[in-house]
Design a protein around this motif. Structure first.
Motif, mmCIF file in Angstrom:
data_model
loop_
_atom_site.group_PDB
_atom_site.id
_atom_site.type_symbol
_atom_site.label_atom_id
_atom_site.label_comp_id
_atom_site.label_asym_id
_atom_site.label_seq_id
_atom_site.Cartn_x
_atom_site.Cartn_y
_atom_site.Cartn_z
ATOM 1 N N VAL A 244 0.943 -1.204 -0.091
ATOM 2 C CA VAL A 244 -0.041 -0.018 -0.090
ATOM 3 C C VAL A 244 0.877 1.179 0.027
ATOM 4 C CG1 VAL A 244 -1.884 1.313 1.253
ATOM 5 C CG2 VAL A 244 -1.456 -1.370 1.310
ATOM 6 N N PRO A 245 0.561 1.904 -0.970
ATOM 7 C CA PRO A 245 1.516 3.489 -0.977
ATOM 8 C C PRO A 245 0.772 4.344 0.077
ATOM 9 C CG PRO A 245 -0.344 3.443 -2.704
ATOM 10 C CD PRO A 245 -0.182 2.025 -2.166
ATOM 11 N N PHE A 246 1.777 4.678 1.124
ATOM 12 C CA PHE A 246 1.261 5.279 2.265
ATOM 13 C C PHE A 246 1.773 6.677 2.370
ATOM 14 C CE2 PHE A 246 1.100 5.106 7.090
ATOM 15 C CZ PHE A 246 -0.422 5.190 7.088
ATOM 16 N N THR A 247 2.690 7.227 1.472
ATOM 17 C CA THR A 247 3.320 8.522 1.662
ATOM 18 C C THR A 247 2.631 9.899 1.601
ATOM 19 O OG1 THR A 247 4.803 7.577 0.007
ATOM 20 C CG2 THR A 247 5.382 9.836 0.527
ATOM 21 N N GLU A 248 1.534 9.765 0.590
ATOM 22 C CA GLU A 248 0.481 10.863 0.610
ATOM 23 C C GLU A 248 -0.016 10.863 2.040
ATOM 24 O OE1 GLU A 248 0.061 13.411 -1.196
ATOM 25 O OE2 GLU A 248 1.659 12.715 -2.219
ATOM 26 N N ILE A 249 -0.525 9.699 2.419
ATOM 27 C CA ILE A 249 -1.374 9.689 3.758
ATOM 28 C C ILE A 249 -0.416 10.359 5.088
ATOM 29 C CG2 ILE A 249 -2.679 8.394 5.515
ATOM 30 C CD1 ILE A 249 -3.480 6.651 3.016
ATOM 31 N N GLN A 250 0.823 9.959 4.848
ATOM 32 C CA GLN A 250 1.564 10.490 6.055
ATOM 33 C C GLN A 250 1.846 11.811 5.810
ATOM 34 O OE1 GLN A 250 4.708 7.437 5.079
ATOM 35 N NE2 GLN A 250 4.930 7.016 7.225
ATOM 36 N N THR A 251 1.829 12.433 4.697
ATOM 37 C CA THR A 251 2.091 13.698 4.506
ATOM 38 C C THR A 251 1.089 14.677 4.760
ATOM 39 O OG1 THR A 251 3.323 13.160 2.255
ATOM 40 C CG2 THR A 251 2.664 15.639 2.676
ATOM 41 N N ILE A 252 -0.185 14.285 4.792
ATOM 42 C CA ILE A 252 -1.465 14.818 5.369
ATOM 43 C C ILE A 252 -1.433 14.685 6.773
ATOM 44 C CG2 ILE A 252 -3.867 14.625 5.414
ATOM 45 C CD1 ILE A 252 -3.951 13.729 2.366
ATOM 46 N N LEU A 253 -1.223 13.480 7.415
ATOM 47 C CA LEU A 253 -1.332 13.246 8.595
ATOM 48 C C LEU A 253 -0.390 14.386 9.520
ATOM 49 C CD1 LEU A 253 -1.960 9.580 9.119
ATOM 50 C CD2 LEU A 253 -3.473 11.183 9.437
ATOM 51 N N GLY A 384 -4.823 2.382 -5.062
ATOM 52 C CA GLY A 384 -3.249 2.195 -5.766
ATOM 53 C C GLY A 384 -2.545 1.050 -4.928
ATOM 54 N N THR A 385 -2.986 -0.008 -4.363
ATOM 55 C CA THR A 385 -2.252 -1.098 -3.741
ATOM 56 C C THR A 385 -1.953 -2.121 -4.923
ATOM 57 O OG1 THR A 385 -3.715 -0.866 -1.771
ATOM 58 C CG2 THR A 385 -2.622 -3.124 -2.244
ATOM 59 N N GLU A 386 -0.755 -2.400 -4.737
ATOM 60 C CA GLU A 386 -0.254 -3.555 -5.771
ATOM 61 C C GLU A 386 -0.243 -4.793 -4.887
ATOM 62 O OE1 GLU A 386 4.101 -4.511 -7.785
ATOM 63 O OE2 GLU A 386 3.966 -2.950 -6.188
ATOM 64 N N THR A 387 -0.834 -5.722 -5.533
ATOM 65 C CA THR A 387 -0.901 -7.107 -4.887
ATOM 66 C C THR A 387 0.116 -8.274 -5.871
ATOM 67 O OG1 THR A 387 -3.220 -6.693 -4.414
ATOM 68 C CG2 THR A 387 -2.415 -8.962 -4.243
ATOM 69 N N LEU A 388 1.049 -8.863 -4.841
ATOM 70 C CA LEU A 388 1.685 -9.949 -5.387
ATOM 71 C C LEU A 388 1.445 -11.229 -4.695
ATOM 72 C CD1 LEU A 388 4.990 -8.111 -4.981
ATOM 73 C CD2 LEU A 388 3.584 -8.061 -6.885
ATOM 74 N N CYS A 389 1.574 -12.325 -5.274
ATOM 75 C CA CYS A 389 1.466 -13.730 -4.898
ATOM 76 C C CYS A 389 2.915 -14.330 -4.656
ATOM 77 C CB CYS A 389 0.549 -14.480 -5.933
ATOM 78 S SG CYS A 389 0.310 -15.936 -4.859
ATOM 79 N N ILE A 390 3.310 -14.621 -3.170
ATOM 80 C CA ILE A 390 4.572 -15.138 -3.086
ATOM 81 C C ILE A 390 4.504 -16.348 -2.835
ATOM 82 C CG2 ILE A 390 6.341 -14.605 -1.427
ATOM 83 C CD1 ILE A 390 5.832 -12.213 -2.799
ATOM 84 N N ARG A 391 5.601 -17.043 -3.413
ATOM 85 C CA ARG A 391 5.697 -18.430 -3.142
ATOM 86 C C ARG A 391 6.998 -18.906 -2.552
ATOM 87 N NH1 ARG A 391 2.929 -18.148 -8.244
ATOM 88 N NH2 ARG A 391 0.994 -19.159 -7.848
ATOM 89 N N PRO A 392 7.187 -19.945 -1.801
ATOM 90 C CA PRO A 392 8.308 -20.090 -1.075
ATOM 91 C C PRO A 392 9.769 -20.143 -2.033
ATOM 92 C CG PRO A 392 6.729 -21.852 -0.577
ATOM 93 C CD PRO A 392 6.207 -21.156 -1.536
ATOM 94 N N ASP A 393 9.502 -20.868 -3.480
ATOM 95 C CA ASP A 393 10.759 -20.796 -4.161
ATOM 96 C C ASP A 393 11.112 -19.640 -4.792
ATOM 97 O OD1 ASP A 393 8.619 -21.156 -5.564
ATOM 98 O OD2 ASP A 393 9.030 -23.161 -6.598
ATOM 99 N N GLN A 394 10.528 -18.770 -4.792
ATOM 100 C CA GLN A 394 10.484 -17.409 -5.405
ATOM 101 C C GLN A 394 11.559 -16.637 -5.259
ATOM 102 O OE1 GLN A 394 6.587 -15.804 -5.502
ATOM 103 N NE2 GLN A 394 7.160 -13.964 -6.578
ATOM 104 N N ASP A 395 12.102 -16.072 -6.283
ATOM 105 C CA ASP A 395 13.302 -15.005 -6.176
ATOM 106 C C ASP A 395 12.896 -13.722 -6.098
ATOM 107 O OD1 ASP A 395 16.132 -15.434 -5.853
ATOM 108 O OD2 ASP A 395 16.427 -15.483 -8.217
#
Ligand SMILES: Nc1ncnc2c1ncn2[C@@H]1O[C@H](COP(=O)(O)OP(=O)(O)OP(=O)(O)O)[C@@H](O)[C@H]1O
Length: 411
Positions: A244-253, A384-395
């Motif tokens: 999750v991109p959090f930069t904008e929210i931190q700037t506002i807070l 704007g959230t990027e979703t990845l699927c991670i597996r044990p053998d992944q580089d």
């Protein structure tokens, strides 16, 4: 070492779950089958309250090391099978015991169990019958019924008889996903990966949510979190990570004018976003690595104010654990060495000099209300959230070679 041909996997507390039992056993069996893909000759089947794995020549202890991580399984025994007639049992038990390499005391006892009542010799008689040829075949061996070095179990069933001595402890808990799905707020720290493992062990399917402040946090920091997720995925086959991109929210807070409440405001915003992601992904709870009193945001008062930002159950598996206990668990599950790598977390950019330990809900809510763009930015972060699927053998390589932008003007 005896030649093993079968593994017995036992369930613990799930056997008391009445009508849910069959669903739980099925979940554990599919988890076992997933991990057995690496051993194609094996066959797994379930039988009332147990799972059996026929080895067909695959390596017993290597497979046990993998299956020890199956949630819901409390112990595993490597076994030898023989047919259920007296002669075969006696000769099988004798060669089993001849195969044992003795390190210390050479003492044993036989614990026979006649699960098939059609077998003509009762259990106590079998203990004696089985011991006699073993004592003749293994020089120096003695019987010790109270504290034997080896306890040879002989379990007589109608189809076959099982011989085994080892009972190896496994993960326990509930089978994967059998208690629903939750979103784990995964930082790069020591605690949240342990909280995630504890939640998975309790039968929860986990999707991870990580907040980053790129370009103020580096891609290396993100890579560290994905590697932590990869370790967690090794327990379950694969795991989703929402970045999750959090930069904008931190700037506002940071414009709220309440520097000392910054951590509280950030945690509440994280919970609001994680709640939206949970709704979108069918999760019914949030999990964090909070431990009571550990830092300012984890006092009871802070937890109270932060927790009110979500309607979902907020699960904190480590809430009553000491740091030492958490570190020891992190070592056991294999996340500790990654967690202590020195990459920055988004929140460390905003740690105020004297964070509030006793925040006031009314002040927090009015500070949030004064930040008119906040709700909109929260929605943007979800989109704007990027979703990845991670597996044990992944580089995992997220490195761009760029250093994070040093930002020292927040306070
Ligand atoms: N960047 C982040 N992304 C996702 N969750 C986070 C992030 N930062 C903190 N959290 C969540 O908030 C909890 C408390 O974080 P905090 O940094 O205050 O405590 P911590 O004891 O250092 O925990 P951890 O070791 O997990 O970072 C974390 O356990 C995690 O669940």
């Amino acid at each position: 070492m005896p030649e093993y041909d079968l593994l017995l996997l036992r369930f613990g507390e799930i056997t008391i779950k009445g009508k849910n039992r069959s669903r739980f056993e099925k979940a554990a069996l599919s988890h076992v089958k997933l991990l057995l893909r690496a051993y194609p000759r094996t066959e797994a089947r379930k039988d009332y309250g147990r799972i059996y794995v026929v080895l067909n020549g695959e390596p017993a202890h290597e497979i046990i090391d993998a299956l020890k991580n199956v949630f819901g399984v409390t112990s595993i025994s490597p076994m030898n099978t023989v047919s259920s007639n007296l002669e075969d049992i006696l000769s099988g038990a004798t060669s089993f015991m001849k195969g044992i390499s003795w390190a210390g005391e050479k003492t044993f006892k036989v614990s026979a169990k006649r699960a098939w009542k059609g077998f003509p010799h009762p259990s106590l008689e079998m203990n004696k019958l089985v011991s006699t040829p073993i004592l003749m075949a293994v020089p120096g061996l003695k019987v010790d019924v109270h504290h034997p070095a080896v306890n040879l179990r002989v379990e007589i069933r109608e189809q076959e008889t099982y011989l085994y001595t080892e009972v190896i402890q496994a993960a326990g808990g509930y089978p994967l996903g059998s208690n629903g799905k939750a979103m784990l707020l995964l930082s790069g720290g020591i605690d949240s990966p342990v909280a995630g493992w504890s939640a998975m062990r309790r039968g929860l399917e986990i999707e991870c949510v990580h907040f980053h402040s790129y370009p103020f946090t580096s891609k290396k920091a993100e890579e560290k979190v994905l590697n932590l997720a990869r370790v967690l995925s090794s327990y379950v086959g694969q795991i989703k990570v929402h970045l999750v991109p959090f930069t904008e929210i931190q700037t506002i807070l940071s414009q709220s004018g309440h520097d000392n409440l910054m951590i509280t405001l950030m945690r509440r915003a994280m919970l609001r976003i994680a709640t939206r992601l949970a709704e979108n992904n069918g999760a019914l709870a949030l999990v964090t690595g909070d431990s009571l009193g550990q830092v300012a945001s984890q006092t009871l008062s802070s937890m109270n104010v932060i927790g009110r930002a979500t309607d979902l159950p907020l699960l904190r598996p480590l809430v009553m654990s000491d740091k030492e206990e958490i570190i020891s668990m992190a070592r056991q599950i294999g996340t500790y060495e990654l967690s202590i790598l020195p990459y920055e977390d988004c929140c460390t950019l905003f740690v105020p000099k004297s964070p509030a330990t006793n925040p006031n809900l009314r002040i927090i809510e009015s500070a949030e209300a004064s930040l008119t763009q906040l709700t909109e930015e929260i929605e943007k972060a979800v989109q704007g959230t990027e979703t990845l699927c991670i597996r044990p053998d992944q580089d995992i390589d997220r490195s761009t070679g760029e250093e994070p932008v040093v930002q020292d003007k927040w306070f």
